[in-house]
Design a protein around this motif. Structure first.
Motif, PDB file in Angstrom:
ATOM      1  N   ASP A 152       0.801  -1.160  -0.118  1.00  0.00           N
ATOM      2  CA  ASP A 152       0.088  -0.064   0.052  1.00  0.00           C
ATOM      3  C   ASP A 152       0.858   1.169  -0.130  1.00  0.00           C
ATOM      4  N   TYR A 153       0.304   2.373   0.036  1.00  0.00           N
ATOM      5  CA  TYR A 153       1.104   3.550  -0.119  1.00  0.00           C
ATOM      6  C   TYR A 153       1.985   3.917   0.954  1.00  0.00           C
ATOM      7  N   GLU A 154       1.706   3.582   2.126  1.00  0.00           N
ATOM      8  CA  GLU A 154       2.687   3.619   3.268  1.00  0.00           C
ATOM      9  C   GLU A 154       3.729   2.610   3.278  1.00  0.00           C
ATOM     10  N   GLU A 155       3.529   1.342   2.826  1.00  0.00           N
ATOM     11  CA  GLU A 155       4.566   0.651   2.680  1.00  0.00           C
ATOM     12  C   GLU A 155       5.500   0.590   1.526  1.00  0.00           C
ATOM     13  N   LEU A 156       4.777   1.089   0.342  1.00  0.00           N
ATOM     14  CA  LEU A 156       5.702   1.536  -0.617  1.00  0.00           C
ATOM     15  C   LEU A 156       6.684   2.622  -0.417  1.00  0.00           C
ATOM     16  N   LYS A 157       6.242   3.698   0.385  1.00  0.00           N
ATOM     17  CA  LYS A 157       7.121   4.554   1.078  1.00  0.00           C
ATOM     18  C   LYS A 157       8.612   4.089   1.649  1.00  0.00           C
ATOM     19  N   GLU A 168       9.689   1.017   1.428  1.00  0.00           N
ATOM     20  CA  GLU A 168      10.492   0.481   0.640  1.00  0.00           C
ATOM     21  C   GLU A 168      11.459   1.112  -0.460  1.00  0.00           C
ATOM     22  N   ILE A 169      10.646   2.576  -0.907  1.00  0.00           N
ATOM     23  CA  ILE A 169      11.532   3.435  -1.816  1.00  0.00           C
ATOM     24  C   ILE A 169      12.656   4.181  -0.919  1.00  0.00           C
ATOM     25  N   GLU A 170      12.135   4.441   0.294  1.00  0.00           N
ATOM     26  CA  GLU A 170      13.126   4.923   1.296  1.00  0.00           C
ATOM     27  C   GLU A 170      14.346   4.075   1.596  1.00  0.00           C
ATOM     28  N   GLY A 171      13.860   2.845   1.738  1.00  0.00           N
ATOM     29  CA  GLY A 171      15.001   1.778   1.964  1.00  0.00           C
ATOM     30  C   GLY A 171      16.123   1.599   0.957  1.00  0.00           C
ATOM     31  N   ILE A 172      15.755   2.020  -0.269  1.00  0.00           N
ATOM     32  CA  ILE A 172      16.617   1.740  -1.271  1.00  0.00           C
ATOM     33  C   ILE A 172      17.415   2.816  -1.551  1.00  0.00           C
ATOM     34  N   GLY A 173      17.079   4.007  -0.808  1.00  0.00           N
ATOM     35  CA  GLY A 173      18.034   5.165  -0.752  1.00  0.00           C
ATOM     36  C   GLY A 173      17.500   6.246  -1.821  1.00  0.00           C
ATOM     37  N   GLU A 174      15.997   6.133  -2.083  1.00  0.00           N
ATOM     38  CA  GLU A 174      15.543   7.285  -3.081  1.00  0.00           C
ATOM     39  C   GLU A 174      14.729   8.411  -2.235  1.00  0.00           C
ATOM     40  N   GLN A 175      14.784   9.296  -2.675  1.00  0.00           N
ATOM     41  CA  GLN A 175      13.854  10.468  -2.034  1.00  0.00           C
ATOM     42  C   GLN A 175      12.437   9.908  -1.806  1.00  0.00           C
ATOM     43  N   PRO A 176      11.754  10.504  -0.744  1.00  0.00           N
ATOM     44  CA  PRO A 176      10.281  10.249  -0.423  1.00  0.00           C
ATOM     45  C   PRO A 176       9.471  10.492  -1.522  1.00  0.00           C
ATOM     46  N   TYR A 177       9.616  11.459  -2.295  1.00  0.00           N
ATOM     47  CA  TYR A 177       8.782  11.985  -3.287  1.00  0.00           C
ATOM     48  C   TYR A 177       8.826  10.819  -4.374  1.00  0.00           C
ATOM     49  N   SER A 181       8.281   7.696  -4.215  1.00  0.00           N
ATOM     50  CA  SER A 181       7.466   6.769  -3.925  1.00  0.00           C
ATOM     51  C   SER A 181       5.958   7.071  -4.400  1.00  0.00           C
ATOM     52  N   ARG A 182       5.704   8.386  -4.259  1.00  0.00           N
ATOM     53  CA  ARG A 182       4.406   8.934  -5.026  1.00  0.00           C
ATOM     54  C   ARG A 182       4.205   8.762  -6.368  1.00  0.00           C
ATOM     55  N   GLN A 183       5.652   8.965  -7.212  1.00  0.00           N
ATOM     56  CA  GLN A 183       5.428   8.694  -8.443  1.00  0.00           C
ATOM     57  C   GLN A 183       5.523   7.115  -8.750  1.00  0.00           C
ATOM     58  N   VAL A 184       6.146   6.507  -7.989  1.00  0.00           N
ATOM     59  CA  VAL A 184       5.842   4.946  -8.441  1.00  0.00           C
ATOM     60  C   VAL A 184       4.521   4.656  -8.177  1.00  0.00           C
ATOM     61  N   TYR A 185       4.017   5.080  -7.138  1.00  0.00           N
ATOM     62  CA  TYR A 185       2.774   4.629  -7.013  1.00  0.00           C
ATOM     63  C   TYR A 185       1.714   5.125  -7.971  1.00  0.00           C
ATOM     64  N   GLU A 186       1.934   6.219  -8.249  1.00  0.00           N
ATOM     65  CA  GLU A 186       1.099   6.727  -9.435  1.00  0.00           C
ATOM     66  C   GLU A 186       1.139   5.899 -10.675  1.00  0.00           C
ATOM     67  N   TRP A 187       2.352   5.378 -11.171  1.00  0.00           N
ATOM     68  CA  TRP A 187       2.601   4.908 -12.210  1.00  0.00           C
ATOM     69  C   TRP A 187       2.052   3.375 -12.193  1.00  0.00           C
ATOM     70  N   LEU A 188       2.047   2.740 -11.005  1.00  0.00           N
ATOM     71  CA  LEU A 188       1.480   1.377 -10.840  1.00  0.00           C
ATOM     72  C   LEU A 188      -0.191   1.589 -10.760  1.00  0.00           C
ATOM     73  N   HIS A 189      -0.664   2.365  -9.856  1.00  0.00           N
ATOM     74  CA  HIS A 189      -2.121   2.305  -9.667  1.00  0.00           C
ATOM     75  C   HIS A 189      -3.055   3.347 -10.274  1.00  0.00           C
ATOM     76  N   VAL A 190      -2.441   4.351 -10.915  1.00  0.00           N
ATOM     77  CA  VAL A 190      -3.261   5.472 -11.746  1.00  0.00           C
ATOM     78  C   VAL A 190      -3.032   5.216 -13.210  1.00  0.00           C
ATOM     79  N   LYS A 191      -1.516   5.377 -13.401  1.00  0.00           N
ATOM     80  CA  LYS A 191      -1.371   5.233 -14.983  1.00  0.00           C
ATOM     81  C   LYS A 191      -1.299   3.834 -15.393  1.00  0.00           C
TER      82      LYS A 191
END
Ligand code: SAH
Length: 361
Positions: free
Chosen positions: A21-26, A28-37, A39-49
């Motif tokens: 879910d959104y919080e869990e993905l956040k 994950e993404i932070e865990g691999i050293g990426e900026q928090p924002y 995760s919003r982009q990735v979630y949007e690609w997966l669940h909106v686009k």
């Protein structure tokens, strides 16, 4: 640590990214050293686009996309067959999952929008006597990503927004409780498709403890109860689950759901000629339902070749409905849809199983 398979070769199992879910993905993404924002982009690609490949996520760096591809997978829900009814705006889809299991979903177009009926399990272990989905037993639970994937695939195919979802395909959602509840939250999440919970209905055969649990989740979905018998004895004949939970407990769980959510229960009743369409059934149903704020849906049973159940003719079904109505029950007969395309639950999957015995159905 990488997991090891039975042949002792090292391999890394990719994580099912669409089940976070959104919080869990956040995390994950932070865990691999990426900026928090990100995760919003990735979630949007997966669940909106509704992207199907990381490489299509063009506003992410190539390096990041490659990293995602290394550690994660987008669950495969691959369309194997697509039937379009010639009689009414109904389409049926057969999907193959990554392990070869098959599931089916139905799209029904209405004036108010597109409604998708999804499966919650591959197979089912509830054993309802008239249902095709349960004949081969339960294969496995579906993950949240595989439930979402059915909706996403249909939206991709039609290029039209899905506005309503009913969990009334193969499987018992309350027998796959955690994944089912997560699916509902993700489907209605504002970061995803954002389908209103009031436009989601889930149907259960009556797993009482989980009905009580669901009442506490703070969800606004409609709960449909498969009643099918007007008494405990009649219900037991059609639904093995009634041996575990009696009618009184099931109705009490419905009341609990209504009390805690304010959502009116829908009672589903598959009409079987000579079995549950008798005058004493009208009497008993009136006794049970009159005092409840509910809606009743009569579904003339869709005969399946493995069983000898017949549907009442439309005159008898109408009479049954009219008598209930006269007694003050709020009741409709569900209009048959897709009868030319293996319309009944589990029929497409069953037919496919018969034709392709080598596949895991
Ligand atoms: N496990 C859930 C969802 C099952 S399918 C449940 O039991 O409610 C949704 C509805 O279709 C259920 O009410 C189910 O009993 C009904 N159904 C299944 N096979 C049918 C058939 N052949 N004819 C009519 N209704 C059927």
């Amino acid at each position: 640590m990488p997991e090891t398979d039975s042949t002792s070769q090292c391999f890394k199992r990719k994580k099912d990214i669409c089940s976070f879910d959104y919080e869990e993905l956040k995390k994950e993404i932070e865990g691999i050293g990426e900026q928090p924002y990100r995760s919003r982009q990735v979630y949007e690609w997966l669940h909106v686009k509704l992207a199907e490949r990381f490489e299509d996520m063009t506003n992410l760096s190539k390096k990041f996309r490659e990293k995602l591809d290394e550690d994660y997978e987008i669950a495969r829900v691959e369309m194997i067959e697509h039937q379009v009814s010639k009689k009414d705006p109904t389409e049926k889809f057969l999907f193959e999952l990554s392990d070869g299991n098959m599931i089916e979903s139905v799209l029904m177009k209405y004036s108010y929008g597109n409604s998708v009926c999804i499966s919650s399990q591959a197979g089912c272990r509830m054993g309802c006597r008239f249902c095709a989905s349960t004949i081969g037993g339960l294969k496995r639970n579906l993950t949240p990503s595989e439930m979402l994937g059915q909706v996403y695939q249909i939206q991709r195919q039609t290029k039209e927004r899905v506005s309503n979802v009913v969990v009334m395909g193969t499987g018992e959602p309350l027998d796959n409780y955690d994944n089912f509840v997560k699916f509902i939250r993700m489907l209605s999440d504002e970061h995803g498709l954002h389908i209103s919970q009031r436009n989601i209905t889930a149907s259960t055969c009556g797993i009482v403890p989980n009905m009580h649990r669901l009442a506490e989740e703070g969800l606004q979905i409609t709960l449909a109860l498969s009643l099918h018998g007007s008494t405990q004895e009649k219900r037991q004949k059609l639904m093995p689950v009634a041996n575990q939970y009696n009618l009184e407990e099931v109705l009490e769980a419905c009341d609990d759901y209504f009390r805690k959510t304010g959502r009116r229960i829908t009672f589903e009743y598959s009409l079987v000629a000579g079995v549950n369409d008798q005058p004493d059934d009208v009497r008993e149903l009136t006794r049970i339902l009159k005092k409840r704020n509910c809606h009743m849906n009569l579904i003339p049973v869709n005969p399946i070749k493995e069983r000898d159940y017949k549907k009442p003719d439309s005159k008898n079904a109408n009479e049954f409905k009219n008598k209930l109505e006269k007694n003050g029950i709020n009741v409709t007969i569900r209009k048959e849809r897709g009868s030319d395309i293996d319309g009944a639950c589990g029929q497409l999957r069953r037919r496919y199983a018969a034709a392709n015995v080598r596949r895991t159905i």
